[in-house]
Design a protein around this motif. Structure first.
Motif, PDB file in Angstrom:
ATOM      1  N   ARG A   1       0.828  -1.205   0.000  1.00 34.39           N
ATOM      2  CA  ARG A   1       0.000   0.000   0.000  1.00 34.39           C
ATOM      3  C   ARG A   1       0.869   1.265   0.000  1.00 34.39           C
ATOM      4  O   ARG A   1       0.627   2.190  -0.793  1.00 34.39           O
ATOM      5  N   VAL A   2       1.871   1.297   0.860  1.00 39.21           N
ATOM      6  CA  VAL A   2       2.731   2.474   0.943  1.00 39.21           C
ATOM      7  C   VAL A   2       3.408   2.726  -0.398  1.00 39.21           C
ATOM      8  O   VAL A   2       3.442   3.855  -0.902  1.00 39.21           O
ATOM      9  N   GLY A   3       3.943   1.675  -1.006  1.00 44.00           N
ATOM     10  CA  GLY A   3       4.636   1.837  -2.269  1.00 44.00           C
ATOM     11  C   GLY A   3       3.729   2.330  -3.381  1.00 44.00           C
ATOM     12  O   GLY A   3       4.109   3.210  -4.169  1.00 44.00           O
ATOM     13  N   HIS A   4       2.503   1.817  -3.437  1.00 46.70           N
ATOM     14  CA  HIS A   4       1.584   2.225  -4.496  1.00 46.70           C
ATOM     15  C   HIS A   4       1.104   3.664  -4.315  1.00 46.70           C
ATOM     16  O   HIS A   4       0.778   4.336  -5.293  1.00 46.70           O
ATOM     17  N   LEU A   5       1.053   4.143  -3.088  1.00 45.41           N
ATOM     18  CA  LEU A   5       0.661   5.531  -2.858  1.00 45.41           C
ATOM     19  C   LEU A   5       1.739   6.512  -3.312  1.00 45.41           C
ATOM     20  O   LEU A   5       1.482   7.710  -3.420  1.00 45.41           O
ATOM     21  N   GLU A   6       2.924   5.993  -3.595  1.00 44.47           N
ATOM     22  CA  GLU A   6       4.017   6.838  -4.090  1.00 44.47           C
ATOM     23  C   GLU A   6       4.309   6.518  -5.558  1.00 44.47           C
ATOM     24  O   GLU A   6       5.456   6.441  -5.985  1.00 44.47           O
ATOM     25  N   SER A   7       3.263   6.334  -6.346  1.00 48.42           N
ATOM     26  CA  SER A   7       3.444   5.938  -7.744  1.00 48.42           C
ATOM     27  C   SER A   7       3.136   7.047  -8.738  1.00 48.42           C
ATOM     28  O   SER A   7       3.379   6.895  -9.937  1.00 48.42           O
ATOM     29  N   ASN A   8       2.589   8.176  -8.271  1.00 45.84           N
ATOM     30  CA  ASN A   8       2.294   9.284  -9.170  1.00 45.84           C
ATOM     31  C   ASN A   8       3.575  10.080  -9.404  1.00 45.84           C
ATOM     32  O   ASN A   8       4.134  10.659  -8.466  1.00 45.84           O
ATOM     33  N   PRO A   9       4.065  10.157 -10.641  1.00 48.58           N
ATOM     34  CA  PRO A   9       5.325  10.870 -10.879  1.00 48.58           C
ATOM     35  C   PRO A   9       5.267  12.343 -10.525  1.00 48.58           C
ATOM     36  O   PRO A   9       6.311  12.986 -10.371  1.00 48.58           O
TER      37      PRO A   9
ATOM     38  N   MET B   1      -1.238   4.280 -27.966  1.00 47.34           N
ATOM     39  CA  MET B   1      -1.031   4.926 -26.672  1.00 47.34           C
ATOM     40  C   MET B   1      -0.356   3.973 -25.705  1.00 47.34           C
ATOM     41  O   MET B   1      -0.200   2.790 -25.990  1.00 47.34           O
ATOM     42  N   ARG B   2       0.041   4.518 -24.559  1.00 42.72           N
ATOM     43  CA  ARG B   2       0.585   3.757 -23.437  1.00 42.72           C
ATOM     44  C   ARG B   2      -0.150   4.148 -22.166  1.00 42.72           C
ATOM     45  O   ARG B   2      -0.730   5.218 -22.078  1.00 42.72           O
ATOM     46  N   GLY B   3      -0.025   3.301 -21.147  1.00 49.68           N
ATOM     47  CA  GLY B   3      -0.565   3.613 -19.835  1.00 49.68           C
ATOM     48  C   GLY B   3      -2.015   3.214 -19.685  1.00 49.68           C
ATOM     49  O   GLY B   3      -2.709   2.912 -20.665  1.00 49.68           O
ATOM     50  N   CYS B   4      -2.481   3.211 -18.433  1.00 51.81           N
ATOM     51  CA  CYS B   4      -3.879   2.887 -18.151  1.00 51.81           C
ATOM     52  C   CYS B   4      -4.245   3.453 -16.792  1.00 51.81           C
ATOM     53  O   CYS B   4      -3.558   3.193 -15.803  1.00 51.81           O
TER      54      CYS B   4
ATOM     55  N   CYS C   1      -3.934  -6.120 -12.367  1.00 51.46           N
ATOM     56  CA  CYS C   1      -3.300  -5.814 -13.640  1.00 51.46           C
ATOM     57  C   CYS C   1      -1.916  -5.225 -13.444  1.00 51.46           C
ATOM     58  O   CYS C   1      -1.667  -4.495 -12.491  1.00 51.46           O
ATOM     59  N   SER C   2      -1.020  -5.529 -14.378  1.00 48.88           N
ATOM     60  CA  SER C   2       0.348  -5.049 -14.279  1.00 48.88           C
ATOM     61  C   SER C   2       0.634  -3.823 -15.134  1.00 48.88           C
ATOM     62  O   SER C   2       1.733  -3.273 -15.050  1.00 48.88           O
ATOM     63  N   ILE C   3      -0.297  -3.405 -15.962  1.00 50.86           N
ATOM     64  CA  ILE C   3      -0.031  -2.266 -16.835  1.00 50.86           C
ATOM     65  C   ILE C   3       0.176  -0.999 -16.017  1.00 50.86           C
ATOM     66  O   ILE C   3       1.144  -0.259 -16.216  1.00 50.86           O
ATOM     67  N   THR C   4      -0.744  -0.732 -15.079  1.00 56.15           N
ATOM     68  CA  THR C   4      -0.598   0.473 -14.264  1.00 56.15           C
ATOM     69  C   THR C   4       0.683   0.414 -13.448  1.00 56.15           C
ATOM     70  O   THR C   4       1.377   1.429 -13.280  1.00 56.15           O
ATOM     71  N   GLU C   5       1.043  -0.780 -12.938  1.00 56.11           N
ATOM     72  CA  GLU C   5       2.268  -0.919 -12.153  1.00 56.11           C
ATOM     73  C   GLU C   5       3.494  -0.557 -12.988  1.00 56.11           C
ATOM     74  O   GLU C   5       4.456   0.024 -12.488  1.00 56.11           O
ATOM     75  N   HIS C   6       3.457  -0.914 -14.252  1.00 55.70           N
ATOM     76  CA  HIS C   6       4.642  -0.783 -15.094  1.00 55.70           C
ATOM     77  C   HIS C   6       4.634   0.516 -15.904  1.00 55.70           C
ATOM     78  O   HIS C   6       5.609   1.267 -15.894  1.00 55.70           O
ATOM     79  N   GLU C   7       3.539   0.801 -16.591  1.00 56.90           N
ATOM     80  CA  GLU C   7       3.487   1.953 -17.491  1.00 56.90           C
ATOM     81  C   GLU C   7       2.927   3.205 -16.836  1.00 56.90           C
ATOM     82  O   GLU C   7       3.093   4.304 -17.366  1.00 56.90           O
ATOM     83  N   GLY C   8       2.238   3.051 -15.709  1.00 53.41           N
ATOM     84  CA  GLY C   8       1.679   4.206 -15.026  1.00 53.41           C
ATOM     85  C   GLY C   8       0.262   4.530 -15.462  1.00 53.41           C
ATOM     86  O   GLY C   8      -0.275   3.957 -16.411  1.00 53.41           O
ATOM     87  N   LYS C   9      -0.350   5.488 -14.739  1.00 55.34           N
ATOM     88  CA  LYS C   9      -1.745   5.855 -14.998  1.00 55.34           C
ATOM     89  C   LYS C   9      -1.896   6.955 -16.033  1.00 55.34           C
ATOM     90  O   LYS C   9      -2.986   7.160 -16.559  1.00 55.34           O
ATOM     91  N   VAL C  10      -0.830   7.704 -16.299  1.00 54.97           N
ATOM     92  CA  VAL C  10      -0.935   8.825 -17.231  1.00 54.97           C
ATOM     93  C   VAL C  10      -0.927   8.291 -18.661  1.00 54.97           C
ATOM     94  O   VAL C  10       0.006   7.589 -19.063  1.00 54.97           O
ATOM     95  N   ILE C  11      -1.961   8.612 -19.417  1.00 51.92           N
ATOM     96  CA  ILE C  11      -2.054   8.156 -20.798  1.00 51.92           C
ATOM     97  C   ILE C  11      -1.079   8.955 -21.666  1.00 51.92           C
ATOM     98  O   ILE C  11      -1.079  10.183 -21.648  1.00 51.92           O
TER      99      ILE C  11
ATOM    100  N   ILE D   1      -4.113  19.178 -10.694  1.00 49.18           N
ATOM    101  CA  ILE D   1      -4.794  18.137  -9.913  1.00 49.18           C
ATOM    102  C   ILE D   1      -4.140  16.787 -10.167  1.00 49.18           C
ATOM    103  O   ILE D   1      -3.895  16.006  -9.236  1.00 49.18           O
ATOM    104  N   GLN D   2      -3.840  16.502 -11.422  1.00 56.00           N
ATOM    105  CA  GLN D   2      -3.215  15.222 -11.769  1.00 56.00           C
ATOM    106  C   GLN D   2      -1.891  15.046 -11.041  1.00 56.00           C
ATOM    107  O   GLN D   2      -1.556  13.943 -10.597  1.00 56.00           O
ATOM    108  N   ALA D   3      -1.144  16.128 -10.877  1.00 50.52           N
ATOM    109  CA  ALA D   3       0.182  16.040 -10.271  1.00 50.52           C
ATOM    110  C   ALA D   3       0.141  15.680  -8.794  1.00 50.52           C
ATOM    111  O   ALA D   3       1.144  15.212  -8.247  1.00 50.52           O
ATOM    112  N   VAL D   4      -0.991  15.887  -8.132  1.00 46.12           N
ATOM    113  CA  VAL D   4      -1.069  15.596  -6.696  1.00 46.12           C
ATOM    114  C   VAL D   4      -2.083  14.508  -6.377  1.00 46.12           C
ATOM    115  O   VAL D   4      -2.294  14.173  -5.208  1.00 46.12           O
TER     116      VAL D   4
END
Length: 707
Positions: free
Chosen positions: A274-282, A345-348, A355-365, A411-414
């Motif tokens: 949980r802690v690691g995923h909360l620090e996934s927004n670049p 495109m990339r990301g999801c 799913c591993s896409i968000t883990e690897h490619e991130g949420k930003v399309i 908003i996306q950045a935070v």
């Protein structure tokens, strides 16, 4: 979010004057023909070398070539000796090591831990051409071949094993791949930015041990450097979503529970996830550090997404768009699946927990421009052998997320939401898919294009926000069947999957049927479901089976949840707690099907129509007090009698295993005499199995997951 240096703004390395290779060399003879005395970078990969932008080694190789570096490929080497790793000589800069577009363990083993017989990324689909935990084995052989050459890890296998991670195949928590591989640095996510800067800095003489400031990298340290504020996240009962920012003006790093702690305590493992995923927004992520014995694994914040112009140039590099000639025309199934398709495109931002896409490619399309996509279609028409006028896909991780993003970059950045579309679609998310309608129309108008199908997975809860998109899709881009993935019907597992309820499916189905009728076409939805996902009870699977029966679906190809490294669903599976909420040691337990028999039972409910499963289902229904579902009428789920010669293996799917997924998906249309589902067609690309990664048997190879 700080501005990133453009990928193509670096001064090219001196070897740029040697020009472009028709294929990146895989032999000394090819190097000689190019006038090379050495490679600057050698990419070692577990996949066959296909020079196409859907294959990670090709993208990385061509991106580095565009920077002026000489790049060679060692594809699927014999790992029992270091000799094949010396085939191209000593690289002047580094070895780049990747398992390929898929995690090597997912590639080789089923969710029942059985060895797969084939490998879609190998010539002739031959299985066994890559080792288990390929990143580690390849790295060790590179070190044996040339002890002093730096080793850089990348790709989905390395990306999802960058910290201590639960390993389903050994049923234990393994330490970061950095320790076992003895690599110098690991690049996670889509790594073009970090890789290009790393290559240029090494070329200028910097030691790899001093390069510590690149986003999207992980490396080993003896201790946390001085001057950093360490924010301890080891308290399992603290609210990990409210971590302090640290002293003003002092850089802060978050300390995850150590490897030894998460190895021995599944609840702590879930908390650390949980802690690691909360620090996934670049836009706001902080570095993470995790102790492994007396050493530290340090993770910098994730890479910054590529801009549209950068995406265009990456995808328009001079790919040969074909497998390397050394394969002699041997069939490579993964190439056959995507040779006439375009990645847009990339990301999801779906955030599905399995799913591993968000883990690897991130949420930003990250989207390509319309012009770049249309030019690639023209290239397929003009250069790809065997093109008959049918483009098999315009897609990516999700078919209808092209150009969708947060309406407010600030908003996306935070933002700390797990998903932009669950539990509801965020009010700040742009959902207008009319630009995609325009793209489809322009693509269809290209001379020589007869038809374009959409094979990538569709996010149907988004699609209904733009009915015009659904109409365009149904009228022109569905080849009789459209595959979507509700994953379940019951609220309990759906909440842990972060998937919409069946109400969204019903709304989409209504639009699908209306527009199909208006187009004068008889077309059908094929839904996919997951068995044994964390949070799924036997009763949930029974109710799903009843839904399938009511709707006349008979699924032959079904999927059992496979815990891939680092996913949130894997943390649920191992720790039996929900990391989507603050983890408490005395908190609610997530029901998890772990035993082989219960996992097979859940799969059997999806194949309620198969006589091989009836003995197991009868026993389970009796234990559940649901004998009312056993009988010979239409209201019953399974019959009370057993056909001669079936069910001899105790209802554990023996016959289904012999079929190997090559039968039909019996749906409403087969009951109406419309013919069976064609198993050679594509399928949704949501990689519940991929660590990218990818499960080609379920769908098309994962896009952009090998980097």
């Amino acid at each position: 979010m700080e501005a990133a240096k453009s990928l193509f703004s670096y001064k090219p390395f001196w070897a740029k004057r040697l020009g472009t290779a028709p294929f990146l060399p895989m032999s000394r003879a090819e190097m000689d023909a190019l006038g090379w005395d050495a490679c600057d970078i050698i990419v070692v990969t577990g996949d066959a070398y296909v020079d196409h932008a859907s294959f990670g080694m090709a993208v990385i190789g061509r991106v580095l070539e565009a920077q002026g570096f000489r790049v060679g490929i060692i594809s699927q080497p014999d790992w029992t000796s270091a000799d094949p790793f010396r085939a191209l000589g000593r690289p002047t800069l580094f070895f780049g090591v990747t398992a390929g577009n898929m995690d090597s363990m997912v590639n080789r083993y089923t969710s029942d831990r059985k060895i797969r017989k084939d490998d879609a990324y190998t010539p002739g689909a031959e299985g066994g051409r890559r080792p288990d935990r390929a990143v580690t084995v390849y790295s060790q052989r590179c070190r044996e071949a040339f002890r002093d050459v730096p080793i850089v890890l990348g790709g989905i296998e390395a990306s999802l094993r960058r910290v201590a991670h639960y390993d389903y195949w050994s049923d234990k928590v393994r330490r970061s791949v950095m320790l076992d591989s003895k690599a110098d640095i690991l690049l996670f996510g889509n790594a073009e930015r970090a890789l290009i800067e790393l290559a240029h800095r090494l070329a200028k003489g910097e030691a790899i041990s001093t390069i510590r400031d690149l986003r999207g990298t992980a490396y080993m340290l003896p201790r946390v450097p001085e001057g950093w504020a360490v924010l301890d996240a080891s308290d399992v009962d603290a609210d990990s979503g409210a971590m302090p920012r640290g002293p003003l003006g002092v850089p802060a790093v978050i300390r995850l529970p150590s490897y030894e702690v998460v190895r021995d305590d599944p609840v702590q493992y879930t908390h650390a996830s949980r802690v690691g995923h909360l620090e996934s927004n670049p836009g706001h992520a902080r570095p993470l550090v995790q102790a492994h014995g007396d050493r530290e694994v340090w993770l910098n914040p994730p890479p910054l997404p590529l801009e549209t112009g950068e995406m265009d140039r990456v995808f328009e590099l001079p790919y040969a768009r074909a497998p390397h000639p050394s394969y002699g025309g041997a069939r490579i199934p993964a190439w056959e699946m995507i040779r006439f398709s375009v990645n847009v495109m990339r990301g999801c931002f779906g955030g599905c927990s399995f799913c591993s896409i968000t883990e690897h490619e991130g949420k930003v399309i990250q989207s390509r421009s319309e012009g770049s996509i249309l030019r690639e279609i023209e290239q397929i028409r003009d250069k790809t052998e065997g093109f008959t006028g049918v483009v098999s896909d315009l897609g990516g991780p999700t078919a209808n997320m092209w150009r969708l993003n947060c309406s407010d970059p600030k908003i996306q950045a935070v933002c700390r939401r797990w998903s932009c579309v669950y539990p509801d679609i965020c009010k700040n998310l742009e959902t207008d898919q009319t630009p995609l309608v325009d793209l489809y129309r322009k693509a269809r108008a290209i001379q020589g294009v007869k038809k374009i199908t959409i094979a990538s997975g569709l996010r149907y809860d988004l699609a209904v926000k733009t009915p015009a998109y659904v109409k365009e899709l149904v009228t022109h881009h569905v080849g009789g069947y459209l595959k979507i993935a509700p994953e379940h019907t019951e609220d309990g597992p759906l909440a842990l999957m972060m998937k919409p309820g069946m109400g969204a499916y019903d709304r989409f189905r209504a639009l699908f049927e209306t527009f199909s009728k208006q187009a004068g076409k008889q077309q059908f939805l094929i839904p996919y479901f997951i068995a044994a996902h964390p949070g799924t009870t036997d009763e949930d699977m029974m109710n799903l089976a009843l839904w399938l029966k009511r709707n006349h679906f008979r699924a032959d190809q079904v999927q059992t949840f496979l815990p891939s490294p680092m996913s949130l669903a894997t943390a649920m599976y191992h720790g039996e707690r929900n990391p989507l909420k603050p983890v408490r040691r005395d908190g609610p337990v997530v029901a998890t099907a772990k035993g082989l028999r219960q996992r097979r039972l859940h799969k059997a409910f999806l194949r309620y129509h198969d006589p091989e499963n009836w003995p197991m289902l009868r026993e389970a229904l009796r234990q559940m007090g649901r004998t009312d579902l056993i009988g010979m009428s239409k209201k019953h789920l399974i019959p009370g009698h057993q056909p001669t010669g079936t069910g001899l293996a105790g209802g554990e799917g023996a016959r289904a295993g012999r079929k190997n997924g090559a039968q039909t998906f019996l749906t409403q249309q087969t009951r109406q005499g419309q013919g069976p589902y064609d198993p050679t067609r594509g399928a949704p690309s949501c990689p519940r199995d991929a660590a990218p990664g990818a499960k080609p048997g379920r769908g098309r190879p994962r896009r952009s997951t090998g980097r």
